[in-house]
Design an enzyme around this catalytic site. Structure first.
Site, PDB file in Angstrom:
ATOM      1  N   ILE A 294       1.329  -5.075  -2.182  1.00  0.00           N
ATOM      2  CA  ILE A 294       2.615  -4.564  -2.466  1.00  0.00           C
ATOM      3  C   ILE A 294       2.744  -3.131  -2.056  1.00  0.00           C
ATOM      4  CG2 ILE A 294       2.867  -6.488  -4.383  1.00  0.00           C
ATOM      5  CD1 ILE A 294       2.504  -4.060  -6.355  1.00  0.00           C
ATOM      6  N   ALA A 296       0.736   0.365   0.027  1.00  0.00           N
ATOM      7  CA  ALA A 296      -0.462   1.000   0.756  1.00  0.00           C
ATOM      8  C   ALA A 296      -0.266   2.322   0.731  1.00  0.00           C
ATOM      9  CB  ALA A 296      -0.459   0.308   2.120  1.00  0.00           C
ATOM     10  N   GLY A 300      -6.138   3.542  -0.268  1.00  0.00           N
ATOM     11  CA  GLY A 300      -6.224   2.323  -0.696  1.00  0.00           C
ATOM     12  C   GLY A 300      -4.945   1.481  -0.489  1.00  0.00           C
ATOM     13  N   GLN A 301      -4.897   0.270  -1.351  1.00  0.00           N
ATOM     14  CA  GLN A 301      -3.734  -0.525  -1.311  1.00  0.00           C
ATOM     15  C   GLN A 301      -3.687  -1.251  -2.720  1.00  0.00           C
ATOM     16  OE1 GLN A 301      -4.327  -2.595   2.291  1.00  0.00           O
ATOM     17  NE2 GLN A 301      -4.962  -4.365   1.238  1.00  0.00           N
ATOM     18  N   LYS A 315      -5.801  -1.586  -7.589  1.00  0.00           N
ATOM     19  CA  LYS A 315      -5.845  -0.313  -6.485  1.00  0.00           C
ATOM     20  C   LYS A 315      -7.158  -0.584  -5.833  1.00  0.00           C
ATOM     21  CE  LYS A 315      -4.900   4.470  -5.659  1.00  0.00           C
ATOM     22  NZ  LYS A 315      -4.620   5.517  -6.308  1.00  0.00           N
ATOM     23  N   ASP A 452       0.302  15.798  -7.091  1.00  0.00           N
ATOM     24  CA  ASP A 452       0.934  15.143  -5.830  1.00  0.00           C
ATOM     25  C   ASP A 452       2.330  14.087  -6.378  1.00  0.00           C
ATOM     26  OD1 ASP A 452       1.161  14.231  -3.247  1.00  0.00           O
ATOM     27  OD2 ASP A 452      -0.364  12.470  -3.559  1.00  0.00           O
TER      28      ASP A 452
END
Length: 761
Positions: A294, A296, A300-301, A315, A452
């Site tokens: 869902i 990326a 990671g994704q 994740k 971030d």
């Protein structure tokens, strides 16, 4: 006379199986919370099994009740009716192979019946169902975030090169090949940037429109090559995606697509990583595992799954990141060491690029350990447990490893999706205020902040009228107690207009290195402190005038010439001091500050996108007032101030007995001045600038003479067929020619700085 027995437990989802001579086995689901009261109306034989933990069971003489392994089995003869009573009111007939009716009373509401299946919801189940409906609504509104899915209605990022490129298979080639790939990219970018600023490269002449178009093309090329180089450079691109003070807007627009629009890696690879890390197949561990990701990111994704009846997300880390980081960061350190030599800038700030590199490298290595990210997430959630407008997904530690992170599924809409937020029905202005307030809490109160905060890591749902959801806690920043205390002291110094207190706080934070002479720094600080209130008042007045002009139907902003004139006036007042600061380079830029400045620059952009009248200073004002009240009323602060005052008084009392010695020393100094034995060194900034320019000109002229002589020598040798020495001479000539070019650029910079300082630019 009927006898009864009862037991207490909690009632879950039972299954009722009806077996009779007249019909096959049929399974019906009943969800109740109440009392089971069977009645014996003999018509035909059947078995009734309720798989649940019973609250209380009553039986007649002819009905046997057996409680074993959370199952109740009732055998008897029934004449087509059963009665279930509970703490509520719900009644519905059952139509099916079992000929009869059922009355179900529970502390919830009857939802539906289909072919003999009756579902009754308790309050807990109803609440869960409503939550699922709410999440589904948020998903439907924010579904455009899954940009890489095949949806024709969504605008996808165009990546002409193969996403993932060679870095996804880096084990098949050597470190040397990777290094050549990196430096090839760096050299190409430098050359393309240099070429885009040269007039001869534009056909038909260079115009501003052509330059903008060239920058857009180059920015797209930069983004695509960053994607090709992989996670390390994607992270760097994300760092610069908000630095509009460094990069042109065209670059910022392209690099912003790196924030969360990174191509995913193959799902088969992700599946194998999950099974290897968790020690079993996904079919055995999860109720459901979605093969397609869902989201990326660079490291990671994310895949959705269902675990023990709960919706979760996993994740999954890209394979082989540590080895890739080892190669890339060695090359980046060389770049950082080079920047350490060629920087500082003319603003007087000598940035510690090596320290910034060390901080970034440490953060990158921490980000590839998902157990640390999980710990950061829990600490962050604990810090905001009392704030209703902040949500952090819960962690499933049993299913978390260094490469797989399992957490609660909390859908949301990216905070910069304005239309989707309006469709969700949340207050955008309040969201902007919440975002800034949450970061002020992180930095001032906790000293632990999300480093971030791009829009891909901050989402919004509709809980409590709009709630912030924070994701991705791999990149966190910590502010040490001395820096936090220094920030507060600097704030108090600005409020009290005390330059010495401000400078002392900057020294405490490591921002200012105490050199032999801080006079220029102190005068500059005093100038800004004295003009700070005046400039704020002027800005408020200017805003009021612009607002009034807009109401009358016209607007008269400052012209470019007026802005330049104001800038010249400010530089004329402190130009010499700024030049002295630039020469001494007393300022340092700690690595932690890069994350703090970046975070607030991102939040300022997000806030202005949510609300055109967003003003971060207005939001921070209540926190400033609270700090001032704490300053005035806090016991610890009072004790600290008393201690400082006592130290100063003690020093003054000690100096009282040293005055005679100091007077004697002063007399000796004056006597040496009169005799000419003491040299007085006066710093002439104008002379220093002139000598620096003369030295640059002399070096340039010398290089030009050497280049001219060598080109003549090389030509003579070549004409006489002495090719090897001629080639060497041409090569050395090229080196001196490059020195001439560098010298010319340096002289131009000296001239520009002189005009800027003197206010004649």
């Amino acid at each position: 006379m009927a006898t009864s027995s009862s037991s207490s437990s909690s009632l879950l989802l039972p299954n009722i199986n009806f077996n009779s001579r007249q019909s096959p086995t049929i399974t019906r689901s009943v969800s109740i919370a109440g009392i089971f009261l069977p009645r014996n109306r003999l018509s035909y034989n059947h078995n009734l099994r309720i798989r649940t933990r019973l609250i209380r069971a009553s039986k007649d003489d002819n009905v046997a009740v057996e409680d074993r392994d959370n199952a109740v089995k009732i055998n008897g003869d029934y004449n087509g009716s059963a009665r279930l009573n509970g703490n509520g009111s719900a009644r519905k007939s059952v139509n099916g192979d079992f000929n009869g009716s059922a009355r179900l009373n529970g502390n919830g509401s009857l939802v539906k019946y289909v072919n003999g299946s009756v579902t009754v919801e308790t309050e807990e189940v109803t609440k869960k169902r409503k939550e699922e409906v709410r999440k589904k609504r948020v998903e439907d509104i924010g579904q455009e975030d899954a940009w890489f899915k095949n949806n024709t209605q969504q605008k996808q990022v165009e990546v002409s090169v193969t996403p993932g490129g060679r870095w996804n298979r880096f084990k098949t080639y050597s470190t040397i090949q990777r290094t050549l790939e990196i430096w090839g990219f760096v050299v190409q970018f430098i050359f393309r940037t240099w070429l885009s600023n040269k007039k001869f490269s534009y056909k038909g002449g260079m115009t501003e429109e052509k330059k903008v178009l060239r920058r857009k093309v180059l920015a797209k090329w930069l983004k695509e090559n960053i994607l090709r180089l992989g996670p390390t450079f994607i992270k760097i691109g994300q760092q610069f995606s908000t630095r509009v003070d460094i990069l042109p807007q065209e670059y910022v627009d392209q690099l912003s697509e790196l924030q969360d629009q990174v191509p995913p890696f193959p799902s088969a690879t992700a599946l194998s990583i999950v099974e290897e890390e968790l020690g079993g197949s996904v079919e055995d561990i999860f109720d459901r595992f979605d093969y397609e990701p869902i989201a990326a990111a660079s490291l990671g994704q994310v895949h959705r799954a269902r675990l023990k009846g709960q919706e979760v997300v996993l994740k999954v880390q890209r394979p082989g990141l540590k080895d890739l980081f080892d190669i890339d960061l060695k090359n980046l350190r060389v770049i950082a060491e080079y920047l350490q030599k060629v920087d500082p800038k003319s603003d007087g700030a000598k940035r510690d690029w090596v320290a910034i590199y060390d901080e970034c490298a440490s953060v990158l290595y921490q980000e590839i350990d998902y157990t640390k990210e999980a710990a950061n997430s829990e600490l962050f959630a604990n810090n905001f447990k009392d704030l209703e407008y902040v949500k952090v997904p819960s962690i499933y530690w049993e299913y978390t490893t260094p490469q797989v992170l399992t957490m609660e599924y909390v859908p949301g809409i990216k905070i910069n999706k304005i239309q989707a937020l309006d469709q969700l029905g949340v207050d955008r202005k309040r969201l902007g205020r919440y975002a800034v307030e949450s970061y002020l809490e992180q930095i001032l109160s906790h000293g632990f902040f999300h480093a971030d905060p791009h829009p891909g890591n901050i989402a919004v749902d509709d809980v409590n009228g709009g709630r912030l959801i924070f994701y991705d806690f791999g990149m966190m920043g910590s502010i040490s107690p001395n820096i936090r205390e220094g920030l507060l002291e600097a704030f108090y110094g600005v409020y009290e207009k005390d330059p010495d207190k401000v400078l002392q706080a900057m020294v405490q934070m490591g921002v200012l290195v105490p050199t032999g002479d801080l006079t220029a720094v102190r005068r500059t600080a005093l100038f800004f402190l004295n003009s700070f209130e005046e400039r704020l008042a002027a800005q408020r007045k200017e805003k009021e005038e612009i607002a009034a002009a807009e109401e009358l139907g016209f607007k008269k902003p400052l012209s470019k010439e007026e802005k330049q004139e104001k800038k010249k006036q400010r530089l004329a007042a402190i130009g010499e001091d700024l030049l002295a600061i630039a020469a001494d380079q007393p300022f340092r830029f700690p690595a932690t500050f890069t994350f703090v400045v970046r975070a607030f620059s991102v939040l300022d952009g997000i806030g202005k996108g949510l609300d055109p009248r967003f003003d971060i200073t207005e939001i921070a004002k209540p926190y400033a007032l609270e700090l001032l009240r704490f300053r005035e009323a806090g016991v610890e602060v009072v004790v600290k101030d008393l201690r400082k005052r006592w130290d100063r008084q003690s020093q003054a009392f000690y100096n009282l007995f040293r005055q005679a010695d100091r007077v004697e020393k002063l007399a000796v100094v004056i006597e040496r001045l009169e005799q000419g034995d003491l040299k007085l060194r006066v710093r002439a900034l104008e002379s220093e600038r002139a000598f620096q320019r003369v030295a640059a000109v002399q070096k340039t002229v010398g290089s030009a003479v050497a280049a001219g002589s060598l080109v003549n020598l090389a030509t003579i040798l070549y004409l006489n067929s002495i090719k090897t020495p001629a080639t060497i001479a041409y090569t050395v000539c090229a080196f001196f020619s490059l020195q001439v070019l560098i010298g010319i650029i340096k002289v131009k910079k000296f001239d520009q700085r002189e005009k800027l300082i003197t206010g004649t630019a």
